[in-house]
Design a protein around this motif. Structure first.
Motif, PDB file in Angstrom:
ATOM      1  N   LYS A  20      -3.861 -10.221  -4.193  1.00 53.71           N
ATOM      2  CA  LYS A  20      -4.118 -10.114  -2.729  1.00 53.71           C
ATOM      3  C   LYS A  20      -4.173 -11.298  -1.857  1.00 53.71           C
ATOM      4  N   HIS A  21      -5.183 -11.978  -2.690  1.00 49.02           N
ATOM      5  CA  HIS A  21      -5.644 -13.492  -2.555  1.00 49.02           C
ATOM      6  C   HIS A  21      -5.022 -14.911  -2.858  1.00 49.02           C
ATOM      7  N   GLY A  47      -1.102   1.814  -9.068  1.00 48.30           N
ATOM      8  CA  GLY A  47      -1.021   1.361  -7.640  1.00 48.30           C
ATOM      9  C   GLY A  47      -1.383  -0.015  -7.245  1.00 48.30           C
ATOM     10  N   TYR A  48      -2.675   0.046  -6.756  1.00 48.18           N
ATOM     11  CA  TYR A  48      -3.962  -0.601  -5.907  1.00 48.18           C
ATOM     12  C   TYR A  48      -3.444  -2.278  -6.202  1.00 48.18           C
ATOM     13  N   PHE A  49      -2.990  -2.164  -7.877  1.00 49.50           N
ATOM     14  CA  PHE A  49      -2.540  -4.102  -8.507  1.00 49.50           C
ATOM     15  C   PHE A  49      -1.195  -4.969  -8.375  1.00 49.50           C
ATOM     16  N   PHE A  50      -0.748  -3.326  -7.664  1.00 50.13           N
ATOM     17  CA  PHE A  50       1.008  -4.234  -7.492  1.00 50.13           C
ATOM     18  C   PHE A  50       0.807  -4.706  -5.808  1.00 50.13           C
ATOM     19  N   PRO A  51       1.593  -5.790  -6.535  1.00 51.94           N
ATOM     20  CA  PRO A  51       1.686  -6.795  -4.382  1.00 51.94           C
ATOM     21  C   PRO A  51       1.662  -5.869  -3.362  1.00 51.94           C
ATOM     22  N   GLY A  52       1.209  -5.507  -2.603  1.00 49.55           N
ATOM     23  CA  GLY A  52       1.751  -4.266  -1.533  1.00 49.55           C
ATOM     24  C   GLY A  52       1.531  -3.243  -0.889  1.00 49.55           C
ATOM     25  N   VAL A  56       5.679   0.161  -1.767  1.00 49.14           N
ATOM     26  CA  VAL A  56       5.737   0.417  -3.395  1.00 49.14           C
ATOM     27  C   VAL A  56       6.389  -1.131  -3.023  1.00 49.14           C
ATOM     28  N   PRO A  57       6.503  -1.779  -3.887  1.00 47.97           N
ATOM     29  CA  PRO A  57       6.740  -2.950  -5.202  1.00 47.97           C
ATOM     30  C   PRO A  57       8.620  -2.572  -5.360  1.00 47.97           C
ATOM     31  N   PRO A  58       9.277  -4.039  -4.852  1.00 47.45           N
ATOM     32  CA  PRO A  58      10.535  -3.979  -4.865  1.00 47.45           C
ATOM     33  C   PRO A  58      10.906  -3.385  -6.112  1.00 47.45           C
TER      34      PRO A  58
END
Length: 283
Positions: A20-21, A47-52, A56-58
């Motif tokens: 996230k940062h 899921g919280y730790f997937f980008p965005g 949903v992530p790509p």
């Protein structure tokens, strides 16, 4: 056939720092390497730790992570989304149903058999009474069951089991948990037994009662909350797990508390070894 898995939340601070940062930390790919290094059978890439998240992530990200785990010999034991179904706001619940459905698709692409969801209030310093705004417990349970039923049907259509975790203030006991899942009434909806979040005089009795309905677990360090110094009785837990007939992953989730030092690189391997030893003793 019991196997040990690592829930990504054990590394939440480091995952959030990097994902996230953009700071020093770790991402899900690094966490797969950690699992492989420490001979951990599986990973729960929450899921919280997937980008965005909650978007949903790509597919490119999913289809890089999936073979990374496979080639590392690390199974994917499940994943999870965040939702609040106790709120009386139908629009907010509808938005969370969409999040769950979106992450059912992600779970299916990952090959994760279970998607972990909540039935409790996931809002800081608020109870289900606050967000339900005058509705009774029975009324709230009915609409949660309706929402879960819709998610469960979607999960079934995509080969993903919906697992309901006791984590919050609405599902305080095994009876609460079993009653709710019973209302959903589908083999595609089961229980995630969170060993550290039953709010009753004897959480082990709740674990034993809920265990036959388990589709996955969350193994915490204490049965009495993260701040407790009373360690989880792993031998007692394994007797409960074995007697229920459960065979599958036992994901570990270690937690930090504000008043104690916490280094997951030290805490997780130690707890994993304790759990593995208990599994061996109970075989």
């Amino acid at each position: 056939m019991l196997k040990v898995s690592l829930n990504a939340f054990s590394f939440s601070r480091l995952l959030n720092a990097k994902v996230k940062h953009g700071q020093d930390g770790i991402d899900l790919f690094g966490l797969v390497d950690f699992c492989a290094k420490h001979n951990i059978d599986g990973i729960d890439p929450t899921g919280y730790f997937f980008p965005g998240f909650p978007d949903v992530p790509p597919d490119s990200y999913i289809f890089d992570l999936k073979p990374k785990a496979f080639e590392s010999g690390v199974g994917i034991s499940g994943t999870g989304a965040r939702n609040n179904f106790t709120t009386a706001d139908k629009d907010k619940r509808a938005a969370d149903i969409k999040i769950i459905k979106d992450w059912v698709i992600v779970a299916s692409k990952l090959g994760a058999p279970v998607l972990r969801v909540f039935a409790d209030t996931q809002m800081r310093n608020m109870t289900w009474h606050d967000v339900a705004k005058g509705f009774t417990e029975d009324q709230v349970r009915e609409w949660i069951a309706d929402d879960l039923r819709e998610c469960t049907q979607f999960g079934k259509d995509h080969g993903v089991i919906i697992g309901v975790q006791n984590h919050g203030d609405f599902l305080r006991t095994s009876d609460d948990l079993i009653k709710l899942v019973g209302l959903v009434d589908s083999p595609w909806c089961g229980v995630i037994v969170d060993t550290g979040y039953f709010r009753s005089p004897d959480p082990y009795a709740d674990m034993q009662k809920a265990a036959p309905y388990a589709v996955n677990w969350q193994i915490k360090q204490s049965a009495f909350g993260a701040a407790s110094d009373v360690k989880l009785d792993l031998d007692r837990l394994l007797r409960i797990v074995r007697s229920s007939g459960y065979s599958g992953y036992l994901p570990v989730e270690t937690l930090s508390t504000p008043d104690k030092p916490y280094d997951p690189y030290q805490v997780v391997p130690s707890f994993i070894q304790e759990l593995k030893a208990a599994i061996a003793r109970s075989a």
